[in-house]
Design an enzyme around this catalytic site. Sequence first.
Site, PDB file in Angstrom:
ATOM      1  N   ASP A  54       2.124  -5.505   8.734  1.00 13.73           N
ATOM      2  CA  ASP A  54       0.975  -4.626   8.576  1.00 13.73           C
ATOM      3  C   ASP A  54      -0.267  -5.516   8.428  1.00 13.73           C
ATOM      4  O   ASP A  54      -0.363  -6.312   7.495  1.00 13.73           O
ATOM      5  CB  ASP A  54       1.169  -3.751   7.330  1.00 13.73           C
ATOM      6  N   TYR A  83     -10.618   0.667  10.976  1.00 14.99           N
ATOM      7  CA  TYR A  83     -11.857   0.962  10.247  1.00 14.99           C
ATOM      8  C   TYR A  83     -12.176  -0.003   9.124  1.00 14.99           C
ATOM      9  O   TYR A  83     -13.151   0.176   8.414  1.00 14.99           O
ATOM     10  CB  TYR A  83     -11.817   2.395   9.691  1.00 14.99           C
ATOM     11  N   LYS A  84     -11.333  -1.028   8.917  1.00 17.44           N
ATOM     12  CA  LYS A  84     -11.598  -1.971   7.820  1.00 17.44           C
ATOM     13  C   LYS A  84     -12.452  -3.113   8.368  1.00 17.44           C
ATOM     14  O   LYS A  84     -13.563  -2.867   8.816  1.00 17.44           O
ATOM     15  CB  LYS A  84     -10.276  -2.400   7.195  1.00 17.44           C
ATOM     16  N   PHE A  97       0.878  -1.173   0.000  1.00 19.72           N
ATOM     17  CA  PHE A  97       0.000   0.000   0.000  1.00 19.72           C
ATOM     18  C   PHE A  97       0.926   1.237   0.000  1.00 19.72           C
ATOM     19  O   PHE A  97       1.868   1.301   0.776  1.00 19.72           O
ATOM     20  CB  PHE A  97      -0.854  -0.040   1.264  1.00 19.72           C
TER      21      PHE A  97
HETATM   22  C1  LIG Z   1      -5.703   0.833   4.597  1.00 12.06           C
HETATM   23  C2  LIG Z   1      -4.228   0.700   4.692  1.00 12.06           C
HETATM   24  C3  LIG Z   1      -3.467   1.727   5.254  1.00 12.06           C
HETATM   25  C4  LIG Z   1      -4.111   3.032   5.667  1.00 12.06           C
HETATM   26  O1  LIG Z   1      -3.329   3.748   6.532  1.00 12.06           O
HETATM   27  P1  LIG Z   1      -3.940   5.028   7.268  1.00 12.06           P
HETATM   28  O2  LIG Z   1      -2.826   5.573   8.011  1.00 12.06           O
HETATM   29  O3  LIG Z   1      -5.075   4.528   8.111  1.00 12.06           O
HETATM   30  O4  LIG Z   1      -4.458   5.936   6.211  1.00 12.06           O
HETATM   31  C5  LIG Z   1      -2.106   1.523   5.377  1.00 12.06           C
HETATM   32  N1  LIG Z   1      -1.531   0.367   4.971  1.00 12.06           N
HETATM   33  C6  LIG Z   1      -2.252  -0.641   4.429  1.00 12.06           C
HETATM   34  C7  LIG Z   1      -1.572  -1.896   4.006  1.00 12.06           C
HETATM   35  C8  LIG Z   1      -3.619  -0.488   4.263  1.00 12.06           C
HETATM   36  O5  LIG Z   1      -4.320  -1.460   3.715  1.00 12.06           O
END
Ligand SMILES: *Cc1c(COP(=O)(O)O)cnc(C)c1O
Length: 412
Positions: free
Chosen positions: A199, A224-225, A127
């Site tokens: 992660d 939030y997921k 990501f």
């Molecule tokens: C959704 C997601 C994020 C989001 O990070 P935020 O700091 O909450 O915006 C980061 N890394 C991965 C792998 C994700 O899927």
Amino acid sequence: MSSTLTSRARELDTLHAGTDLRGRFRLPAGVVYLDGNSLGALPVGVAEAVADVVHRQWGNRLIASWNEAGWWGAPTRVGDRLGRLVGAAPGQVVCTDSTTVNLYKAVVAASRMRPDRRVVLTDPDSFPTDLYITDAAARDAGLVVERVPPPEAAGRVAELGDDLALASYSSVDYRTGELWDLPSLTRAVHAVGGLACWDLCHSAGVLDIGLDEHRADLAVGCGYKYLNGGPGAPGFLYVAARHQDAFDQPLAGWNGHATPFAMAPDYVPAPGISRARVGTPHLLGMLALEAALAAYDRVEVSAVRERSLSLTGFFLECLDSLLPQLPVATPREAGRRGSQVSVRHPQAYAVVQALIARGVVGDFREPDIVRLGFAPLYLTHGDVLRAATHLLEVVVGGEFEREEFRTRATVT
Ligand SMILES: *Cc1c(COP(=O)(O)O)cnc(C)c1O
């Protein structure tokens, strides 16, 4: 709709009736929600809990609620509840900040725990925020980032040997839904004396992660997921108990101080996981997440995983029978799959828009991915078949070619 698939969906729903927890959620009628891996659905009780926080705890009790309502202890209290879902014994997870910020803290702290080592490994297909923040943290900590895809990571770890400080990977690829081998990469990293950070954004709440069991060192994730904490819910950070004394994170804020109310001029980190706290917690979001976690009460993650594999497995079955021409980006073997199925289509964005117009909510990821997340707690095999049937009609019927489905919104 094929009658064989219809009866198969019924059979599977009967078989898995024990983990059908749709009653714990408030979902709009007529929607098949396949985006719970991006923003989880609203659990029953959250609106009431938030109203209580606003009206009673804040409105009536005002500042007394820091003590009375346990506001101060919320990050570690909610952290322990999250810990149960990711296989961490109490005292190792704190709910705080965002995943991005927590990853920054983890990477810099890891470099300080391995001061003579130079390299941090990460996935080129991570990501993007993970890539950006790993680069930024590495620059601040004097590390070099190497981007090595997960299948080659263990080999590179062995070559780097005592030059490896940290391997930082996602347990599930956000785009394809591929589940990487956390236990074996963690072992490979430990064999050369390095640290492993995971992660968990796309795995927390849907599969057995076993952070303690597999001796992960550090982990971060989103609230939030699949955990349904609501828009902008805080994330979390795991630091294995054995590393906490050495965990020297770069954001020395007063909430992580050993005696925050002594208002001392110099920073002394709190013992334990509390040192990973930074500033005042985002309580409205955190307490919404706490209430949302009740959706997982009296459910084992292993049972959720079973249901998840059945849902995604059945979706693959539906695709094989209805849309065999559509390339699937997600591995077919159950052991290599997270809780989503991604398919490729040259007009993926328009396909997703056409699906949404039919009440099947998924999302698009660059460049050609139609990403469908299967949040196991509130989806049935009947929903899965409905989604596959709509996908068939959108793709084969050419509906995605309509002009209205091609205009991109700000958030895709
Ligand atoms: C959704 C997601 C994020 C989001 O990070 P935020 O700091 O909450 O915006 C980061 N890394 C991965 C792998 C994700 O899927």
